[in-house]
Design a protein around this motif. Structure first.
Motif, PDB file in Angstrom:
ATOM      1  N   VAL A  36       0.853  -1.165   0.000  1.00  0.00           N
ATOM      2  CA  VAL A  36       0.000   0.000   0.000  1.00  0.00           C
ATOM      3  C   VAL A  36       0.894   1.221   0.000  1.00  0.00           C
ATOM      4  O   VAL A  36       1.817   1.333   0.782  1.00  0.00           O
ATOM      5  N   THR A  37       0.605   2.184  -0.887  1.00  0.00           N
ATOM      6  CA  THR A  37       1.592   3.198  -1.211  1.00  0.00           C
ATOM      7  C   THR A  37       1.744   4.294  -0.180  1.00  0.00           C
ATOM      8  O   THR A  37       2.790   4.912  -0.093  1.00  0.00           O
ATOM      9  N   ALA A  60       0.617   2.649   5.700  1.00  0.00           N
ATOM     10  CA  ALA A  60       0.924   1.304   5.207  1.00  0.00           C
ATOM     11  C   ALA A  60       1.170   0.342   6.354  1.00  0.00           C
ATOM     12  O   ALA A  60       1.880   0.647   7.290  1.00  0.00           O
ATOM     13  N   VAL A  74      -3.427  -8.007  -3.972  1.00  0.00           N
ATOM     14  CA  VAL A  74      -3.302  -6.568  -3.753  1.00  0.00           C
ATOM     15  C   VAL A  74      -4.662  -5.921  -3.532  1.00  0.00           C
ATOM     16  O   VAL A  74      -4.823  -5.046  -2.666  1.00  0.00           O
ATOM     17  N   ALA A  75      -5.677  -6.344  -4.297  1.00  0.00           N
ATOM     18  CA  ALA A  75      -7.005  -5.742  -4.162  1.00  0.00           C
ATOM     19  C   ALA A  75      -7.567  -5.939  -2.759  1.00  0.00           C
ATOM     20  O   ALA A  75      -8.171  -5.028  -2.178  1.00  0.00           O
ATOM     21  N   ARG A  88      -5.793  -3.602  -0.350  1.00  0.00           N
ATOM     22  CA  ARG A  88      -6.267  -2.221  -0.478  1.00  0.00           C
ATOM     23  C   ARG A  88      -7.626  -2.039   0.184  1.00  0.00           C
ATOM     24  O   ARG A  88      -7.896  -1.001   0.796  1.00  0.00           O
ATOM     25  N   GLU A  94      -7.054  -1.807   3.792  1.00  0.00           N
ATOM     26  CA  GLU A  94      -6.437  -0.523   4.124  1.00  0.00           C
ATOM     27  C   GLU A  94      -7.493   0.580   4.212  1.00  0.00           C
ATOM     28  O   GLU A  94      -7.383   1.506   5.012  1.00  0.00           O
ATOM     29  N   THR A 140      -4.945   6.820   2.600  1.00  0.00           N
ATOM     30  CA  THR A 140      -4.410   5.588   2.022  1.00  0.00           C
ATOM     31  C   THR A 140      -3.465   5.829   0.854  1.00  0.00           C
ATOM     32  O   THR A 140      -2.663   4.964   0.511  1.00  0.00           O
ATOM     33  N   LEU A 158      -4.441   5.950  -2.140  1.00  0.00           N
ATOM     34  CA  LEU A 158      -5.010   5.253  -3.299  1.00  0.00           C
ATOM     35  C   LEU A 158      -5.719   6.235  -4.222  1.00  0.00           C
ATOM     36  O   LEU A 158      -6.241   7.256  -3.772  1.00  0.00           O
ATOM     37  N   THR A 209     -10.133   4.052  -7.481  1.00  0.00           N
ATOM     38  CA  THR A 209      -9.960   2.806  -6.717  1.00  0.00           C
ATOM     39  C   THR A 209     -10.731   2.868  -5.406  1.00  0.00           C
ATOM     40  O   THR A 209     -11.386   1.905  -5.001  1.00  0.00           O
ATOM     41  N   LEU A 261     -13.640   0.271  -4.119  1.00  0.00           N
ATOM     42  CA  LEU A 261     -13.465  -0.449  -2.862  1.00  0.00           C
ATOM     43  C   LEU A 261     -14.577  -0.122  -1.870  1.00  0.00           C
ATOM     44  O   LEU A 261     -15.110  -1.014  -1.205  1.00  0.00           O
TER      45      LEU A 261
END
Length: 259
Positions: A4-5, A10, A25-26, A29, A32, A53, A55, A59, A63
């Motif tokens: 998570v960026t 993170a 990854v999904a 996220r 997160e 996040t 994101l 996205t 989510l």
């Protein structure tokens, strides 16, 4: 490299042993997004999710829709924002219901809090933070204490420092490298030296100007993880010597008993 960026939120770091072929990854996220809620938060909007996040907005929209459909989020039409829904609550209760150590610890924590006149807490690691599982406040004195679910930095909290102190050197160094706050890292290293000498870690007026705290870790053999007991109180009325000389030995004795 964190999956998570956003570096502020993170939960996965380079110190985690991740097989990227198996990692979804999904799903990470989506979780997160749920972690974006902090103690005291009731409603969060898409902008809040994006900021916390890192994101993309598109996205976040997908989510949030998915989590709402599954019952983990609830959309408030009037506010145009999301709240946590009962799906999250059921997961939390399932965790706590299975935490035999927490049930065992509560009466002992209550007795210790009454004896020392300070709050006694139990927590564990969550990413680069420590999360409170339980806090018992003293019934005999006005004491501080964060509620279950609250998070503190691993670097500045006595609880986080105690967790770091019992990690293998390589794992500990990998965790410390995740932080870019050099003074806080240096302070954490000094606290780890305290642990080698005293068997516990301190945070004196570092997390907050009027909060002193001490922590002692123990291994939860039932779940194979490290848990940490901590005690905190107002620095204005509970000095460092009281934590070192009075609370420290009692907290370590309780940690040994629970282990």
């Amino acid at each position: 490299m964190s999956i998570v960026t956003n570096q502020n939120t993170a939960r996965l770091s380079s110190s985690d042993d991740i097989d990227e072929r198996k990692f979804v990854v999904a799903l990470a996220r989506g979780l997160e997004l749920l972690r974006a809620f902090r103690p005291g938060d009731i409603l969060l909007g898409n902008r809040d999710f994006v900021e916390r996040t890192g994101l993309p907005k598109a996205t976040v929209n997908r989510l949030a829709y998915t989590l709402t459909t599954l019952g983990y989020l609830r959309f408030d039409d009037a506010a145009g924002k999301y709240a946590l829904d009962t799906g999250v609550l059921s997961l939390g209760f399932a965790l706590l219901a299975g935490a035999d150590t927490l049930e065992l610890a509560r009466p002992h924590m209550r007795e210790l809090a009454r004896e020392i006149g300070a709050a006694v807490s139990l927590g564990c690691r969550d990413g680069l933070d420590m999360i409170y599982l339980e806090t018992i406040r003293s019934e005999t004195a006005l004491t501080l204490g964060l509620a279950p679910g609250s998070r503190l930095s691993m670097l500045t909290s006595s609880m986080g420092r105690a967790y770091l102190a019992v990690q293998e050197p390589a794992a500990r160094e990998a965790l410390l490298k995740e932080f870019d706050d050099a003074p806080a890292v240096d302070a954490a290293r000094r606290a780890i030296d305290d642990f080698a000498r005293d068997g516990c870690c301190y945070s004196f007026r570092e997390w907050h100007d009027d909060v002193n705290a001490i922590a002692a870790p123990f291994r939860d053999v039932r779940n194979g993880r490290w848990l940490v007991l901590s005690s905190s109180g107002p620095a204005s009325s509970m000095g460092e010597a009281y934590f070192r000389d009075t609370i420290g030995p009692k907290l370590k004795a309780l940690a040994a008993r629970l282990a």
